[in-house]
Design a protein around this motif. Structure first.
Motif, PDB file in Angstrom:
ATOM      1  N   ASP A 128      38.572  52.257  54.907  1.00 26.54           N
ATOM      2  CA  ASP A 128      39.089  50.962  54.478  1.00 26.54           C
ATOM      3  C   ASP A 128      39.454  51.049  52.995  1.00 26.54           C
ATOM      4  N   THR A 130      42.202  49.250  49.589  1.00 29.16           N
ATOM      5  CA  THR A 130      43.184  48.292  49.073  1.00 29.16           C
ATOM      6  C   THR A 130      44.122  49.035  48.151  1.00 29.16           C
ATOM      7  N   THR A 132      48.047  48.651  45.960  1.00 26.88           N
ATOM      8  CA  THR A 132      49.170  47.832  45.519  1.00 26.88           C
ATOM      9  C   THR A 132      50.348  48.745  45.204  1.00 26.88           C
ATOM     10  N   GLN A 176      50.190  43.785  47.809  1.00 26.03           N
ATOM     11  CA  GLN A 176      48.821  44.318  47.843  1.00 26.03           C
ATOM     12  C   GLN A 176      48.367  44.321  49.297  1.00 26.03           C
ATOM     13  N   SER A 178      45.404  45.417  52.155  1.00 27.88           N
ATOM     14  CA  SER A 178      44.021  45.791  52.462  1.00 27.88           C
ATOM     15  C   SER A 178      43.917  46.052  53.956  1.00 27.88           C
TER      16      SER A 178
END
Length: 230
Positions: A128, A130, A132, A176, A178
């Motif tokens: 997992d 995140t 940008t 962004q 996720s």
């Protein structure tokens, strides 16, 4: 006179003490001779001898003061000097280090990739994260989901599959993302990403011809950070 010499300080001024003792001895001798006056019958008052004794006393006082000054200077030189405060490497009070700006892609769009997705996408499968980055291409857009690519501007791109109504995107917009990193496979696409390919595109065969085997993010959230200028 002798008792005065006995009170002279010892230590570094020992030579001065010996000199004073010599002066005292000489003074005593002169005083004795003057007192006797060369007359074996007894001492005779002699004003000249009294003046000599006074001068010897003054000399002893001056020597004592000089020796005291020398000792004070010597002890003062031996005292340790205050050391400078150690440096700690900390910023001076009232100043704080400023954070670095986010790096930019060659196109100037900001890129934030703490996990290193664009450096080694294969190593992050199942993770997992995140990230940008700017949108580099739109693959398929529908009312209930979308597929697009993001890149760091160096030629490395990663597909993003989202199963929620997408924002109005165009190439160059910064988003962004996720979600969980996976791999596109035609046989398991719907199970892996939660949506069927034919919902996202009218040509599933071309869709998998473009994406099969690629690393992609199954997005939980996509946020439009910056729209393409113009």
């Amino acid at each position: 006179m002798v008792s005065r010499a006995g009170r002279l300080r010892a230590g570094p001024a020992r030579r001065g003490g010996r000199a004073v003792a010599a002066v005292v001895a000489a003074g005593v001798g002169v005083g004795s001779l003057a007192a006797c006056g060369g007359d074996p019958t007894g001492p005779v008052d002699d004003p000249a001898a009294t003046g000599d004794a006074q001068r010897i006393g003054d000399t002893l006082d001056a020597l004592e003061e000089r020796i005291g000054e020398l000792e004070d200077r010597r002890s003062g030189a031996a005292e340790p000097t205050a050391s400078a405060a150690p440096t700690t490497g900390e910023e001076p009070a009232g100043q704080t280090a400023q954070p670095d700006d986010a790096p930019a892609s060659p196109s100037g769009a900001p890129v934030e990739d703490p996990a290193g997705l664009f450096e080694n996408p294969e190593s992050l499968i199942g993770e997992d994260l995140t990230v940008t980055a700017p949108v580099s291409a739109l693959v398929g857009v529908a009312d209930v989901g979308a597929v697009f690519r993001i890149g760091d501007g160096t030629g490395t791109t990663v597909a993003v599959v989202m199963v929620t109504p997408p924002p109005e995107l165009q190439t160059g917009d910064v988003v962004q993302v996720s979600g969980t990193v996976g791999r596109v496979a035609e046989s398991s696409f719907e199970a892996d990403f939660g949506i069927a390919a034919d919902v996202l595109t009218d040509d599933p065969q071309a869709f998998f011809g473009d994406l099969a085997g690629d690393v992609a993010i199954a997005a939980d959230r996509v946020t439009l950070v910056q729209q393409q200028a113009g």
